[in-house]
Structure formats: structure tokens, C-alpha cells
Design a protein around this motif. Structure first.
Motif, PDB file in Angstrom:
ATOM      1  N   ALA A  62     -71.763 -32.056   9.997  1.00  0.00           N
ATOM      2  CA  ALA A  62     -71.517 -31.022  11.002  1.00  0.00           C
ATOM      3  C   ALA A  62     -72.471 -31.184  12.186  1.00  0.00           C
ATOM      4  N   GLN A  63     -73.724 -31.510  11.911  1.00  0.00           N
ATOM      5  CA  GLN A  63     -74.696 -31.710  12.985  1.00  0.00           C
ATOM      6  C   GLN A  63     -74.320 -32.926  13.832  1.00  0.00           C
ATOM      7  N   GLN A  64     -73.826 -33.968  13.176  1.00  0.00           N
ATOM      8  CA  GLN A  64     -73.400 -35.152  13.920  1.00  0.00           C
ATOM      9  C   GLN A  64     -72.201 -34.824  14.809  1.00  0.00           C
ATOM     10  N   ALA A  65     -71.284 -34.012  14.296  1.00  0.00           N
ATOM     11  CA  ALA A  65     -70.115 -33.624  15.084  1.00  0.00           C
ATOM     12  C   ALA A  65     -70.537 -32.796  16.291  1.00  0.00           C
ATOM     13  N   VAL A  66     -71.470 -31.879  16.097  1.00  0.00           N
ATOM     14  CA  VAL A  66     -71.964 -31.062  17.208  1.00  0.00           C
ATOM     15  C   VAL A  66     -72.677 -31.941  18.233  1.00  0.00           C
ATOM     16  N   ALA A  67     -73.471 -32.879  17.746  1.00  0.00           N
ATOM     17  CA  ALA A  67     -74.180 -33.785  18.655  1.00  0.00           C
ATOM     18  C   ALA A  67     -73.190 -34.636  19.443  1.00  0.00           C
ATOM     19  N   ALA A  68     -72.131 -35.088  18.793  1.00  0.00           N
ATOM     20  CA  ALA A  68     -71.117 -35.882  19.492  1.00  0.00           C
ATOM     21  C   ALA A  68     -70.414 -35.042  20.556  1.00  0.00           C
ATOM     22  N   VAL A  75     -70.076 -35.220  30.400  1.00  0.00           N
ATOM     23  CA  VAL A  75     -69.068 -35.999  31.099  1.00  0.00           C
ATOM     24  C   VAL A  75     -67.918 -35.087  31.518  1.00  0.00           C
ATOM     25  N   ALA A  76     -67.520 -34.178  30.611  1.00  0.00           N
ATOM     26  CA  ALA A  76     -66.402 -33.291  30.892  1.00  0.00           C
ATOM     27  C   ALA A  76     -66.836 -32.091  31.724  1.00  0.00           C
TER      28      ALA A  76
END
Length: 119
Positions: A62-68, A75-76
Motif C-alpha cells: 500500500a505504501q508503494q502504491a501511494v508513493a507511485a 506530472v499530472a
């Protein structure tokens, strides 16, 4: 009388034997119960450890997903923060402030967007 003593001795001996057998059985069953309880405790601890490991893996994912998401957000964000032509200045500033509050825009990006709007 002699016969009576033999019977009593036999009854006392039988009662003593029964007591010894019962005591031995209790001791054996108690030992077996304590071993079984120890195995159950060990199995419960192993299950809890495994559950903690799975939770830690899920938290890391979950932390990796949030970081991604946060890495992709800058950028967005300028595209989302770009003002619409002829839009209300206050609404555009409020939108920038909302994006900044949500953490989508960094302090520098927020300042740059505000400076661009204010000219």
C-alpha cells in the motif's frame, strides 16, 4: 477373625492400588494436557506471526502504491492546475489551494501556479 483381617487387608490393598492407579492416570493425563496446550499455544503464536507478516507485506504494498501515485501526481498536477480561459480567478485560486491541501501540489508548485494566476 483371621479371615476378616485378610478381607480388610485385601480391601485396603485394593483401595490403595486404586488410589495409586487413579493418581498415576491423573498425572499422565495432566502431562498430556500440558503438552497439548503447549502445542496449541505454539500453533497460535505461529499463526499470529504469519498474520503479522502478511499484514506487513500488505502495508508495504500500500505504501508503494501511494508513493507511485505521489510520484506521478506532480506530472499530472500542472495539467489539473492549469486555469481555464476566462474562468473566475477566485475559483482558480481555490482549486490550487485544494490541490495543495490534498498534497497533490508541492509548496513550490503551488507558489508557481498562484504567481501565474496573479500575473
Amino acid at each position: 477373625m483371621l479371615g476378616r483381617r485378610m478381607r480388610r487387608g485385601g480391601l485396603i490393598r485394593a483401595a490403595a492400588t486404586t488410589a495409586v492407579v487413579a493418581g498415576t492416570a491423573t498425572a499422565v493425563s495432566g502431562g498430556m494436557r500440558s503438552r497439548r496446550d503447549a502445542k496449541d499455544q505454539q500453533a497460535a503464536e505461529a499463526a499470529a506471526y504469519e498474520q503479522e507478516q502478511q499484514q506487513a507485506q500488505m502495508d508495504a504494498a500500500a505504501q508503494q502504491a501511494v508513493a507511485a501515485q505521489q510520484a506521478a501526481a506532480p506530472v499530472a498536477a500542472p495539467v489539473a492546475a492549469a486555469p481555464a480561459a476566462g474562468g473566475d480567478l477566485m475559483a482558480q485560486l481555490q482549486q490550487l489551494a485544494d490541490l495543495h491541501t490534498q498534497g497533490i501540489l508541492s509548496d513550490d508548485e503551488f507558489a508557481a501556479g498562484k504567481a501565474k494566476l496573479l500575473g
